[in-house]
Scaffold this motif. Structure first.
Motif, PDB file in Angstrom:
ATOM      1  N   TRP A 200       0.859  -1.192   0.000  1.00 44.40           N
ATOM      2  CA  TRP A 200       0.000   0.000   0.000  1.00 44.40           C
ATOM      3  C   TRP A 200       0.897   1.246   0.000  1.00 44.40           C
ATOM      4  O   TRP A 200       1.874   1.323   0.746  1.00 44.40           O
ATOM      5  CB  TRP A 200      -0.888   0.009   1.260  1.00 44.40           C
ATOM      6  CG  TRP A 200      -1.683   1.271   1.335  1.00 44.40           C
ATOM      7  CD1 TRP A 200      -2.895   1.519   0.769  1.00 44.40           C
ATOM      8  CD2 TRP A 200      -1.281   2.494   1.988  1.00 44.40           C
ATOM      9  NE1 TRP A 200      -3.272   2.808   1.018  1.00 44.40           N
ATOM     10  CE2 TRP A 200      -2.304   3.439   1.763  1.00 44.40           C
ATOM     11  CE3 TRP A 200      -0.172   2.874   2.713  1.00 44.40           C
ATOM     12  CZ2 TRP A 200      -2.256   4.738   2.255  1.00 44.40           C
ATOM     13  CZ3 TRP A 200      -0.104   4.177   3.207  1.00 44.40           C
ATOM     14  CH2 TRP A 200      -1.143   5.090   2.978  1.00 44.40           C
ATOM     15  N   GLU A 414     -18.357   1.651  -2.227  1.00 48.05           N
ATOM     16  CA  GLU A 414     -17.543   0.466  -1.946  1.00 48.05           C
ATOM     17  C   GLU A 414     -18.490  -0.724  -1.859  1.00 48.05           C
ATOM     18  O   GLU A 414     -18.776  -1.258  -0.779  1.00 48.05           O
ATOM     19  CB  GLU A 414     -16.738   0.646  -0.645  1.00 48.05           C
ATOM     20  CG  GLU A 414     -15.637  -0.398  -0.542  1.00 48.05           C
ATOM     21  CD  GLU A 414     -14.777  -0.280   0.697  1.00 48.05           C
ATOM     22  OE1 GLU A 414     -14.952   0.668   1.478  1.00 48.05           O
ATOM     23  OE2 GLU A 414     -13.919  -1.161   0.881  1.00 48.05           O
ATOM     24  N   ARG A 444      -9.935  -2.871   8.200  1.00 45.89           N
ATOM     25  CA  ARG A 444     -10.569  -1.547   8.205  1.00 45.89           C
ATOM     26  C   ARG A 444     -11.980  -1.570   8.807  1.00 45.89           C
ATOM     27  O   ARG A 444     -12.899  -0.945   8.282  1.00 45.89           O
ATOM     28  CB  ARG A 444     -10.602  -0.936   6.797  1.00 45.89           C
ATOM     29  CG  ARG A 444     -10.529   0.577   6.850  1.00 45.89           C
ATOM     30  CD  ARG A 444     -10.849   1.255   5.537  1.00 45.89           C
ATOM     31  NE  ARG A 444     -10.792   2.694   5.732  1.00 45.89           N
ATOM     32  CZ  ARG A 444     -11.253   3.585   4.878  1.00 45.89           C
ATOM     33  NH1 ARG A 444     -11.783   3.213   3.740  1.00 45.89           N
ATOM     34  NH2 ARG A 444     -11.185   4.864   5.129  1.00 45.89           N
ATOM     35  N   ASP A 479     -14.499   1.507  -4.923  1.00 45.18           N
ATOM     36  CA  ASP A 479     -13.390   1.188  -4.025  1.00 45.18           C
ATOM     37  C   ASP A 479     -13.512  -0.236  -3.492  1.00 45.18           C
ATOM     38  O   ASP A 479     -14.569  -0.877  -3.582  1.00 45.18           O
ATOM     39  CB  ASP A 479     -13.404   2.200  -2.863  1.00 45.18           C
ATOM     40  CG  ASP A 479     -12.020   2.510  -2.343  1.00 45.18           C
ATOM     41  OD1 ASP A 479     -11.118   1.674  -2.522  1.00 45.18           O
ATOM     42  OD2 ASP A 479     -11.845   3.580  -1.735  1.00 45.18           O
ATOM     43  N   ASN A 481     -11.672  -1.907   0.000  1.00 41.64           N
ATOM     44  CA  ASN A 481     -10.666  -1.539   0.992  1.00 41.64           C
ATOM     45  C   ASN A 481     -10.224  -2.621   1.956  1.00 41.64           C
ATOM     46  O   ASN A 481      -9.646  -2.313   3.000  1.00 41.64           O
ATOM     47  CB  ASN A 481     -11.146  -0.322   1.785  1.00 41.64           C
ATOM     48  CG  ASN A 481     -10.913   0.960   1.009  1.00 41.64           C
ATOM     49  OD1 ASN A 481      -9.873   1.141   0.400  1.00 41.64           O
ATOM     50  ND2 ASN A 481     -11.901   1.842   1.003  1.00 41.64           N
ATOM     51  N   SER A 529      -8.067   0.665  -1.958  1.00 42.76           N
ATOM     52  CA  SER A 529      -7.098   1.371  -1.110  1.00 42.76           C
ATOM     53  C   SER A 529      -5.967   1.859  -1.995  1.00 42.76           C
ATOM     54  O   SER A 529      -4.795   1.556  -1.767  1.00 42.76           O
ATOM     55  CB  SER A 529      -6.533   0.449  -0.031  1.00 42.76           C
ATOM     56  OG  SER A 529      -7.560   0.055   0.831  1.00 42.76           O
ATOM     57  N   ASP A 549      -2.924   5.371  -3.127  1.00 35.93           N
ATOM     58  CA  ASP A 549      -3.323   6.371  -2.136  1.00 35.93           C
ATOM     59  C   ASP A 549      -2.183   7.336  -1.848  1.00 35.93           C
ATOM     60  O   ASP A 549      -2.386   8.345  -1.176  1.00 35.93           O
ATOM     61  CB  ASP A 549      -3.740   5.685  -0.824  1.00 35.93           C
ATOM     62  CG  ASP A 549      -5.211   5.313  -0.839  1.00 35.93           C
ATOM     63  OD1 ASP A 549      -5.924   5.735  -1.764  1.00 35.93           O
ATOM     64  OD2 ASP A 549      -5.644   4.589   0.079  1.00 35.93           O
TER      65      ASP A 549
END
Ligand code: GLA
Length: 742
Positions: A200, A414, A444, A479, A481, A529, A549
């Motif tokens: 990430w 999402e 998350r 998205d 995540n 992400s 990101d």
């Protein structure tokens, strides 16, 4: 382009101007691989390429021929258990416990164009003359399983697309324990292995190592293609550079678990396998049923990595991406995530949009936090209804206000996730992936919806479609995540649990397909992400993806450079963000942030109201510049000239189709005192055109710029003359080159 079959010798030769791919039916009935590389003349007989030599201690000797052992033969569909001790491309688990199979040639046919892959993303043709497909039919006589091997050769460039479809025509159900999409056996191992890996915030860094004896691999078992490894691999000759030399690029058109591996055996043969990760996959194939593997692509070049990349760029841009936005320049957007995070009101959003409109931005994107009880990331996912406390007129009302400003409106979703603190979870607690009797892992604070179930996908479709039908939404940021854990579906039988990872991705594709079909003019941008699912599978539905990101300009140099190895510039989501940067807390000049972001879809991720008047003037100029050149930036021929992985500078450029205009992006990471004289050899220009160089108004011929180079030296450190503005770290420039009459 042609697909030649020599009846007598049973040799197949697929060829176009760039490549030849040659294989034959072996004396034992299996499909043998003979050659993949630069185009060569056709001949009746290529048996010499089998490289048969007697080797002591070989098994799998074909009766009557002691030279012929499956252990050493190059194969198209190596199976398990019949003397080929390398990793197989297929394994069939049978009722009696056997995993052995023996697929032999049965028949073949050739189709004009390229057939679709049901339910899966894949490259396509618009005109049947663009490609030809050879379908080889192989059969395992004991189980009755039939394997159809698809090979599509495109008329242009060294591209081959492959996939396999299994049909159970026998009388027992079996399990596919391994169903790779591609096997390529190469006759030596003199290669560097190049992969795009990271994590990430630092996705798709270029990593290179020497291929060595044994197995080396990259893959994902996370449910998404992952930040860690991209489903892309290059085998290049050690001396191959961006500009010259042989390389083969492999790309897997898939967004879930994958494996790409190369196995170098004791005699330095290399077997490349690409496909679904066998450790997280089994498929219960009942009598009468079929299974289609995802598509794998191979690109051969003898002209360097940049040429290989251009083949992928063209293919992905024109024959993988689809729909309204495929050939259109992308709107310049502003996204509120880094500007506000969860802390916004409707008026605040409108203020951001107003300022952006004043600067020339075309699309306002509302990110996370607009729905359900989503005031932080502990609640609300799954409840795709606007929060009336934040948006009094709902999405319809806000979209209308944005539209009145003369801007388009975009929205974040999402769809694959749910928070336990949500109405959706409270009414459907059984809709998440979760193993019976076990605590679910967290990621998350959210859980993964079971997209292998049609009713779950249906529900998400209805919630999203309702908003898209009611409100003026032109863009969706989709998205994802968290990765998948406890991959167990409560709605499938025990013998089908090995299918869930793949069925999940099929569910994602199904939702994408339904939304893009009903809303063809909505622009989809994928995200996980940042760059956790930036792959060719998603590109089929969403022609652009948020690359990372990490929005710091210096970090982005590496991320976007690595991404460009395989993916076109038009697919790389890139924004100018605030300083100090929110990921690395670095201060970079505003012009450098834009100069990096131009080589992508371009947008802003900050509150422009917080900029000074001088900065706003600069932003206006940036947007005007991007509007003038975005067609060239996003759809021109792209060249990498200096790698940020190898030194203090990055240089890349784009050239228009008629070669009359080019843009060169030059970036120096740290300033250097009393530096050497620097120049960079450009590429792709017309030797005979004379170009005016924007920085100093000089005129230079294409041959000079490509052979002697563009001078990039400056006086930016040390004793800068009084009348010059000194530069510091993170300096960059865009050179505009225009062909002029002389
Ligand atoms: C992910 C995305 C970000 C942003 C947030 C919102 O991290 O990559 O761009 O959308 O989610 O929660």
């Amino acid at each position: 382009m042609s697909i030649i079959f020599h009846e007598e010798t049973k040799v197949f030769h697929l060829q176009n101007d760039a490549i030849s791919y040659i294989m034959m039916v072996l004396p034992n009935g299996k499909m043998g691989h003979l050659y993949f590389g630069k185009r060569i003349h056709d001949r009746e007989d290529f048996e010499n390429l089998l490289e048969l030599v007697p080797r002591p201690m070989s098994s799998g000797i074909f009766v009557g021929d002691k030279f012929f052992s499956s252990q050493h033969i190059k194969q198209e569909l190596p199976d398990y258990g019949t003397g080929d001790y390398r990793s197989p491309a297929v394994e069939i688990l049978q009722k009696n416990g056997s995993r052995i199979s023996d697929f032999q040639y049965h028949s073949h046919h050739v189709e004009a164009g390229k057939p679709l892959l049901p339910g899966l993303p894949a490259t396509y043709t618009e005109d049947q003359k663009e490609a030809e497909t050879l379908v080889l039919n192989l059969v395992d006589s004991v189980t009755g399983i039939e394997a159809e091997l698809f090979y599509t050769i495109f008329a242009q460039r060294g591209i081959l697309a492959r996939s396999i479809r299994y049909h159970n025509k026998g009388n027992q159900s079996v399990y596919l324990g391994r169903a790779m999409s591609l096997c390529l056996d190469l006759p030596d191992c003199e290669y560097d292995w190049v992969q795009l890996s990271g994590a990430w915030g630092r996705e798709r860094h270029v990593k290179t190592r020497r291929l060595a004896t044994g197995v080396q691999s990259i893959g994902s078992m996370r449910g998404n293609s992952s930040h860690e490894h991209n489903p892309f691999l290059i085998l290049k000759r050690p001396l191959t550079s961006e500009r010259q030399g042989e390389a083969i690029g492999f790309s897997f058109v898939y967004s879930g678990n994958f494996l790409m591996q190369a196995e170098v055996d004791a005699h330095d043969n290399t077997r490349v396998l690409v496909g679904l990760h066998p450790d997280t996959f089994t498929w219960h194939l009942k009598e009468g049923e079929s299974f289609q593997t995802p598509e794998a692509l191979m690109v051969y070049t003898d002209s360097g990595l940049n040429d290989m990349s251009q083949s992928f760029h063209q293919l992905f841009q024109t024959r993988l991406a689809r729909g309204y936005w495929r050939d259109r320049v992308r709107p310049i957007l502003i996204n509120n995530w880094e500007a506000t995070y969860f802390n916004f009101t409707e008026d605040k959003l409108v203020q951001i949009a107003e300022k952006a409109k004043e600067c020339g931005v075309e699309l306002f994107v509302l990110d996370d936090g607009w729905f359900g009880a989503r005031n932080n990331d502990f609640a609300g996912l799954g409840d795709w209804v606007a929060n009336p406390e934040r948006l009094s007129g709902g999405i319809t009302g806000l979209a209308e206000r944005i539209s009145q400003l003369g801007m388009k409106f975009g929205l974040w979703f999402e769809p694959e996730m749910v928070n336990k603190d949500s109405d959706l979870y409270r009414s459907h607690p059984d809709w998440i992936l979760e193993a019976p009797g076990r605590e679910n892992s967290q990621g998350r604070n959210q859980h993964v919806l079971d997209f292998s179930r049609k009713e779950v996908v249906d529900c998400m479709f209805e919630m999203m479609a309702k908003i898209l039908r009611e409100a003026k939404v032109s863009y969706i940021k989709w998205d994802m995540n968290r990765s998948i854990t406890e991959c167990f579906s409560k709605s499938f039988a025990p013998e089908q649990q090995g299918e869930i990872f793949h069925r999940y991705i099929l569910g994602v594709y199904d939702l994408y397909e339904r939304l893009t079909t009903e809303f063809p003019e909505v622009l989809f941008e994928s995200c996980a992400s940042g760059g956790g699912r930036f792959d060719p599978g998603i590109l089929y539905y969403a022609p652009q993806g948020w690359a990372s990101d990490n929005s710091d300009a210096v970090e982005r140099m590496k991320i976007q450079y690595g991404t460009s190895m395989c993916y076109p510039i038009s697919s790389i989501g890139s924004h100018v963000s605030v300083i100090p940067n929110h990921q690395v807390y670095r201060n970079t000049p505003l012009h450098t942030r834009a100069n990096v972001a131009y080589f992508g879809t371009f947008g802003y991720e900050l509150d422009l109201n917080k900029l000074s008047e001088k900065e706003i003037e600069e932003v206006k100029e940036q947007i005007a510049f991007m509007k003038e050149y975005r067609s060239l930036l996003q759809f021109g021929a792209f060249y990498r000239l200096k790698s940020p992985f190898e030194g203090n500078e990055l240089v890349w450029m784009v050239v228009s189709e008629d070669k009359r205009t080019a843009l060169v992006g030059w970036y120096r990471i740290l300033n250097v005192v009393n530096d050497r004289f620097t120049r960079v050899k450009l590429q792709g220009l017309n030797e005979d055109f004379c170009y005016e160089v924007s920085q100093d108004g000089t005129k230079r011929y294409g041959d000079e710029l490509m052979n002697l180079g563009l001078v990039t030296s400056d006086a930016t450190a040390g004793q800068t003359p009084q009348d010059e503005i000194p530069c510091t770290d993170f300096e960059s420039r865009i050179y505009i080159l225009k062909a002029v009459e002389v």
